[in-house]
Design an enzyme around this catalytic site. Structure first.
Site, mmCIF file in Angstrom:
data_model
loop_
_atom_site.group_PDB
_atom_site.id
_atom_site.type_symbol
_atom_site.label_atom_id
_atom_site.label_comp_id
_atom_site.label_asym_id
_atom_site.label_seq_id
_atom_site.Cartn_x
_atom_site.Cartn_y
_atom_site.Cartn_z
ATOM 1 C CG ASN A 117 45.802 -55.936 36.586
ATOM 2 O OD1 ASN A 117 46.898 -55.207 36.277
ATOM 3 N ND2 ASN A 117 44.676 -55.617 35.981
ATOM 4 C CB THR B 142 47.933 -54.226 39.937
ATOM 5 O OG1 THR B 142 48.116 -52.877 40.617
ATOM 6 C CG2 THR B 142 48.166 -55.507 40.759
ATOM 7 C CB CYS B 143 47.441 -51.493 35.164
ATOM 8 S SG CYS B 143 48.485 -52.695 34.266
ATOM 9 C CG ASP B 144 44.314 -48.899 41.278
ATOM 10 O OD1 ASP B 144 45.096 -47.944 41.254
ATOM 11 O OD2 ASP B 144 43.633 -49.663 41.915
#
Ligand SMILES: *Cc1c(COP(=O)(O)O)cnc(C)c1O
Length: 404
Positions: free
Chosen positions: A377, A338-340
């Site tokens: 996401n 994910t982009c986290d």
């Protein structure tokens, strides 16, 4: 698909190595189904259930569905003769759907809505748990149909999850609940507790059993009907990165404490983690990579928001294995997809140089992993591949099935 050995050798998991057969099995599963995968081995479920059953010979084991509420797990344990611990209407539905006889179930959530009670009763489950008078009052309309366990609290700061902070009452409160139940004509079957998940010291159970024995004696001393049941909960530990006591040794002092109870007392337990943790391997593949501040970052297709959610919710440290072995080891990071930025599985670990598409296996991934995964996401959760669903025999050993 035929494999030489489809039993994943869990002894080798702890040593962080995979046998050549395990590697072949993982690679062929990924070539057929893609990654990420969770490989669930029913034979290990059976072995763990039998090991705990042997270690606690006079205790009825109710598998707690919560850590891995998978239909195949329910089916496998049903065939083994297990009983079940249900806590929500969703779990009741799963047990009903798999044909679990309701008399082999108990409902153990200490706080319920009226609809939760009605759903469980409609299925036929009639044993419930309370830890306060507000909850006890909810059973007035059902007093002729139910038997209750009163849950006591025993704090445990060392456990992965101290399940006595949120639930359970003191011995004095338990006695007040039992007296009020008598006045309201509600049957109290016995006492229960949960010493905390992944409890390392059997003494926690011993202390709790001794306190429950005192409460049971006080119930009789006050002229109330004698309690017939003690439920010693879950919490039995497994080997993650730290070695725990073998289960027979762990249960010895617990059995000794149980032997001090009156012979008429039936004992139950609610194991979850111990039955399922070892039975699942995760397989993720490298999607991409970058070098950042002297470390190799590998981005996998499974992470904290997926099968590794236990790193957030459960405190577990899963042994990780790269299928690629040999070559120079470099300081590395394994990150989720994910982009986290919190989506990191492991930092500062030494790994060989990996290529995109290389596979990372996570061991001990059965408990509180997929159960708490999300679709954050829009990364899909890992598919589960089931191994050895039919009981182990020469004819059935190489079967494998996709559950989806
Ligand atoms: C979670 C839970 C269990 C299972 O505990 P483990 O530590 O996984 O064995 C058993 N009983 C209750 C009431 C639970 O909430």
């Amino acid at each position: 698909m035929a494999h030489a050995h489809s039993v994943l050798n869990f002894q080798s998991f702890a040593a962080r190595t995979l046998s050549a057969d395990d590697i072949r099995l993982v690679e062929s599963a990924v070539s057929q189904f893609g990654a990420p995968l969770l490989m669930l081995d029913c034979e290990i479920i059976r072995q763990q259930y039998r090991a705990l059953n042997n270690a606690l010979p006079n205790v009825t084991l109710h598998f707690a569905l919560k850590p891995l509420p998978h239909p195949v797990v329910v089916r496998t344990l049903l065939e083994e003769g297990a009983s079940f611990d249900l806590a929500t209407s969703g779990e009741v539905e799963l047990a009903a759907q798999e044909g679990v006889p309701a008399e082999r179930t108990i409902h153990t959530h200490p706080i319920k809505r009226d609809a939760d009670i009605r759903d469980a009763l409609a299925y036929g489950c009639s044993v419930f748990v309370v830890d306060n008078l507000n909850e006890l009052a909810k059973f007035k309309p059902y007093k002729d149909e139910v038997e209750l366990l009163v849950r006591l609290s025993f704090r445990n700061a060392e456990a992965f999850a101290d399940l006595s902070k949120k639930f359970g009452c003191s011995p004095e409160q338990a006695l007040a609940i039992i007296e009020t139940a008598q006045a309201w004509n509600i049957r109290i079957k016995g006492l229960s507790f949960h010493v905390g998940s992944q409890t390392i010291q059997p003494q926690k159970y011993v202390d709790a059993i001794q306190t429950c024995k005192t409460v049971m004696e006080e119930v009789v001393a006050r002229g109330l009907p004698a309690l017939s049941t003690l439920d010693i909960g879950g919490g039995f530990p497994v080997n993650y990165t730290r070695q725990v006591m073998p289960i027979e040794q762990f249960c010895e002092p617990i059995n000794d404490a149980l032997n001090e109870l009156p012979e008429t007392v039936q004992v139950l337990a609610e194991p979850g983690r111990f039955i399922v943790a070892q039975a699942v391997m995760s397989v993720a593949s490298v999607m991409g990579q970058a070098e950042r501040e002297g470390q190799m970052w590998y981005y996998l297709d499974d992470g904290i928001y997926g099968s590794f959610s236990g790193l957030m919710f459960d405190d577990a440290q899963y042994p990780l294995v790269t299928l690629k072995q040999g070559g120079d080891l470099l300081p590395s990071v394994l990150a989720g997809p994910t982009c986290d930025s919190i989506d990191v599985i492991a930092e500062d670990i030494m790994l060989p140089q990996l290529e995109n598409g290389d596979l990372i296996v996570g061991c001990m991934m059965g408990a509180y992993t997929s159960a708490t995964a999300t679709d954050f996401n829009f990364f899909k959760r890992a598919q589960t591949i089931v191994l050895n669903e039919d009981a182990f025999s020469e004819d059935s050993m190489n079967q494998e099935r996709l559950i989806g």
